[in-house]
Design a protein around this motif. Structure first.
Motif, short mmCIF file in Angstrom:
data_model
loop_
_atom_site.label_atom_id
_atom_site.label_comp_id
_atom_site.label_asym_id
_atom_site.label_seq_id
_atom_site.Cartn_x
_atom_site.Cartn_y
_atom_site.Cartn_z
N VAL A 83 0.79 -1.27 0.10
CA VAL A 83 -0.01 -0.07 0.08
C VAL A 83 0.89 1.31 -0.03
O VAL A 83 1.86 1.51 0.81
N ARG A 84 0.43 2.15 -0.76
CA ARG A 84 1.26 3.30 -1.15
C ARG A 84 0.37 4.79 -0.71
O ARG A 84 1.27 5.76 -0.14
N ARG A 85 -0.60 4.72 -0.98
CA ARG A 85 -1.62 5.97 -0.93
C ARG A 85 -2.06 6.45 0.27
O ARG A 85 -2.45 7.34 0.72
N PHE A 86 -1.96 5.46 1.15
CA PHE A 86 -2.53 5.58 2.73
C PHE A 86 -1.59 4.88 3.67
O PHE A 86 -0.63 3.98 3.41
N LYS A 87 -1.67 5.61 4.95
CA LYS A 87 -0.89 5.21 5.87
C LYS A 87 -1.50 5.15 7.29
O LYS A 87 -2.48 5.69 7.30
N PRO A 88 -1.37 4.39 8.20
CA PRO A 88 -1.75 4.55 9.66
C PRO A 88 -1.99 5.91 9.94
O PRO A 88 -1.00 6.65 10.16
N GLY A 89 -3.31 6.01 10.73
CA GLY A 89 -3.55 7.33 11.09
C GLY A 89 -4.59 8.13 10.18
O GLY A 89 -5.08 9.26 10.42
N ASP A 90 -4.49 7.86 8.88
CA ASP A 90 -5.22 8.51 7.90
C ASP A 90 -6.61 8.31 8.11
O ASP A 90 -7.17 7.45 8.41
N ALA A 91 -7.48 9.32 8.09
CA ALA A 91 -8.81 9.44 8.05
C ALA A 91 -9.51 9.09 6.64
O ALA A 91 -9.21 9.82 5.56
N VAL A 92 -10.13 7.93 6.56
CA VAL A 92 -10.93 7.54 5.29
C VAL A 92 -12.29 7.58 5.35
O VAL A 92 -12.68 7.34 6.33
N PHE A 93 -13.06 7.53 3.99
CA PHE A 93 -14.41 6.80 4.02
C PHE A 93 -14.29 6.12 2.63
O PHE A 93 -13.70 6.42 1.78
N GLY A 94 -15.46 5.40 2.27
CA GLY A 94 -15.75 4.76 1.51
C GLY A 94 -16.95 3.48 1.68
O GLY A 94 -17.75 3.81 2.20
N GLY A 95 -16.91 2.68 0.56
CA GLY A 95 -17.86 1.65 0.54
C GLY A 95 -17.51 0.32 0.56
O GLY A 95 -16.31 -0.19 -0.30
N ARG A 96 -17.53 -0.52 1.52
CA ARG A 96 -17.18 -2.12 1.61
C ARG A 96 -18.07 -2.84 2.25
O ARG A 96 -18.65 -2.38 3.29
N SER A 97 -18.61 -3.95 1.67
CA SER A 97 -19.39 -5.03 2.64
C SER A 97 -18.80 -5.04 4.06
O SER A 97 -17.52 -5.42 4.44
N GLY A 98 -19.67 -5.11 5.07
CA GLY A 98 -19.11 -5.31 6.58
C GLY A 98 -19.05 -3.87 7.18
O GLY A 98 -18.05 -3.79 8.17
N ALA A 99 -19.53 -2.97 6.63
CA ALA A 99 -19.37 -1.48 7.58
C ALA A 99 -20.09 -1.60 8.77
O ALA A 99 -19.49 -0.69 9.73
N PHE A 100 -20.85 -2.35 9.19
CA PHE A 100 -21.64 -2.45 10.58
C PHE A 100 -20.78 -3.31 11.32
O PHE A 100 -20.98 -4.34 11.93
N ALA A 101 -19.51 -2.82 11.59
CA ALA A 101 -18.25 -3.36 12.47
C ALA A 101 -17.38 -2.62 12.95
O ALA A 101 -17.40 -1.42 12.56
N GLU A 102 -16.72 -3.19 13.82
CA GLU A 102 -15.62 -2.25 14.60
C GLU A 102 -14.38 -2.06 13.72
O GLU A 102 -13.85 -1.03 13.72
N TYR A 103 -14.12 -2.77 12.79
CA TYR A 103 -13.09 -3.06 11.84
C TYR A 103 -13.36 -3.50 10.42
O TYR A 103 -14.28 -4.46 10.37
N LEU A 104 -12.74 -3.20 9.52
CA LEU A 104 -12.83 -3.87 8.23
C LEU A 104 -11.80 -3.62 7.45
O LEU A 104 -10.92 -2.76 7.65
N VAL A 105 -11.44 -4.49 6.30
CA VAL A 105 -10.38 -4.25 5.34
C VAL A 105 -10.88 -3.75 4.02
O VAL A 105 -11.96 -4.51 3.54
N VAL A 106 -10.25 -3.09 3.21
CA VAL A 106 -10.62 -2.57 2.14
C VAL A 106 -9.46 -2.51 1.38
O VAL A 106 -8.22 -2.18 1.52
N LYS A 107 -9.35 -2.85 -0.22
CA LYS A 107 -8.28 -2.84 -0.90
C LYS A 107 -7.98 -1.37 -1.30
O LYS A 107 -8.85 -0.66 -1.30
#
Length: 331
Positions: A83-107
């Motif tokens: 991963v190059r465009r994002f780093k830990p601590g970045d605030a992000v938003f988007g769409g990914r199955s499983g959003a009703f959870a404390e954590y999720l992974v997204v490509k």
């Protein structure tokens, strides 16, 4: 971690808050701590497995994917080695199955972008599905140009509140249709004119529009055509839910059959969530031409209540699930 899951189709009773393993990011993925998640009609459709044709993709007898929710906003906790465009601590938003959870992974190449500056996690979580749908309805399917007359039917709902603002940002003269209690909200979003559907039927009046963005599907196609200019465009974002097998698809099919016999364009829209449009919307937010309208806020354990409220059709703008305390503020 805690996450909402649905292991069978049905009403809100099938949604359960469970403890599941926290996901780990792959080489090209981000691990996101979810602070807020948006609630959409899409969540209701997947929960119910309706219209039934959806089950050919989501699972015939039961959901193949038990995760729930799509819209999210949060903080990057960890990233894969590629991963190059994002780093830990970045605030992000988007769409990914499983959003009703404390954590999720997204490509990294998936539907994810940096959160708009100055916007809370709650407001950002409301954007992805509804605002991308509105953007593609107005800009792409409706081909809205400066100076055109645009009517948004269902202007106070999730897609509608964004559609009014996007059409106005493109220079259109915008008319918003809503109930009496929401007229001032629609005006505040930039509508030049408002119509109270409890008092007047816009399809029966003398006004004609270049583009109609229909988020309700409560009129026959011929009625919408009466309200359009001869070369106007009707964009059908949704349709009647009475048909349990095809749902709004039945109206789309009828529109295709009738299109060769009418002068107007009848366009159906099935939004494509993508990072490019998230960046467009981020730019609009930061430029001050787009904002989110939040109606109700719910804790993660109250997701069934949130979807039940949405199902009643009274939501002004969007409802959000606040997963952590950071959901209301900047990181």
């Amino acid at each position: 971690m805690q996450a909402v899951r649905a292991h069978c189709y049905g009403s809100v009773e099938v949604l359960a808050l469970e403890r599941v393993a926290r996901p780990a990011p792959g080489d090209d993925e981000l691990l996101v701590r979810v602070h807020a998640a948006g609630v959409n009609p899409l969540d209701w459709h997947y929960m119910q497995g309706k219209p039934y044709f959806m089950r050919f993709f989501s699972g015939i007898g039961r959901p193949e994917d038990a995760r729930a929710g799509v819209d999210f906003a949060g903080t990057v906790e960890a990233v894969g080695r590629d991963v190059r465009r994002f780093k830990p601590g970045d605030a992000v938003f988007g769409g990914r199955s499983g959003a009703f959870a404390e954590y999720l992974v997204v490509k990294e190449g998936g539907t994810v972008a940096h959160k708009p500056a100055g916007m809370s996690f709650e407001e950002a979580a409301a954007i992805p599905v509804a605002a991308v749908t509105a953007l593609q309805a107005v800009r792409d399917a409706g081909q809205v140009q400066s100076g055109q007359r645009v009517l948004v039917n269902g202007a106070s709902g999730g897609v509608g509140t964004y559609a009014v603002q996007i059409a106005k940002a493109l220079g259109a003269d915008v008319t918003g249709v809503s109930s009496t209690r929401n007229l001032e909200l629609v005006r505040a979003l930039g509508a030049d004119q408002v119509i109270d559907y409890t008092q007047a039927d816009f399809t029966a009046g003398a006004e004609r529009y270049d583009v109609i963005i229909d988020n309700v599907g409560n009129r026959p196609l011929r009625a919408y055509r009466r309200a359009l200019e001869p070369d106007g465009i009707l964009v059908m974002v949704t349709g009647p839910k009475a048909d349990p097998w095809l749902g709004p698809i039945s109206r789309v099919l009828w529109a295709k059959l009738s299109s060769p016999f009418v002068s107007q364009t009848q366009a159906s829209l099935f939004a494509d969530l993508n990072p490019q449009d998230l960046e467009v919307l981020r730019g609009m937010v930061e430029a001050g031409s787009l904002r989110s309208v939040i109606d109700q806020r719910y804790a993660l354990a109250r997701v069934p209540e949130a979807i039940a409220y949405l199902e009643r059709g009274r939501t002004r703008g969007k409802n959000v699930v606040v997963v952590s305390a950071a959901g209301s503020s900047e990181p």
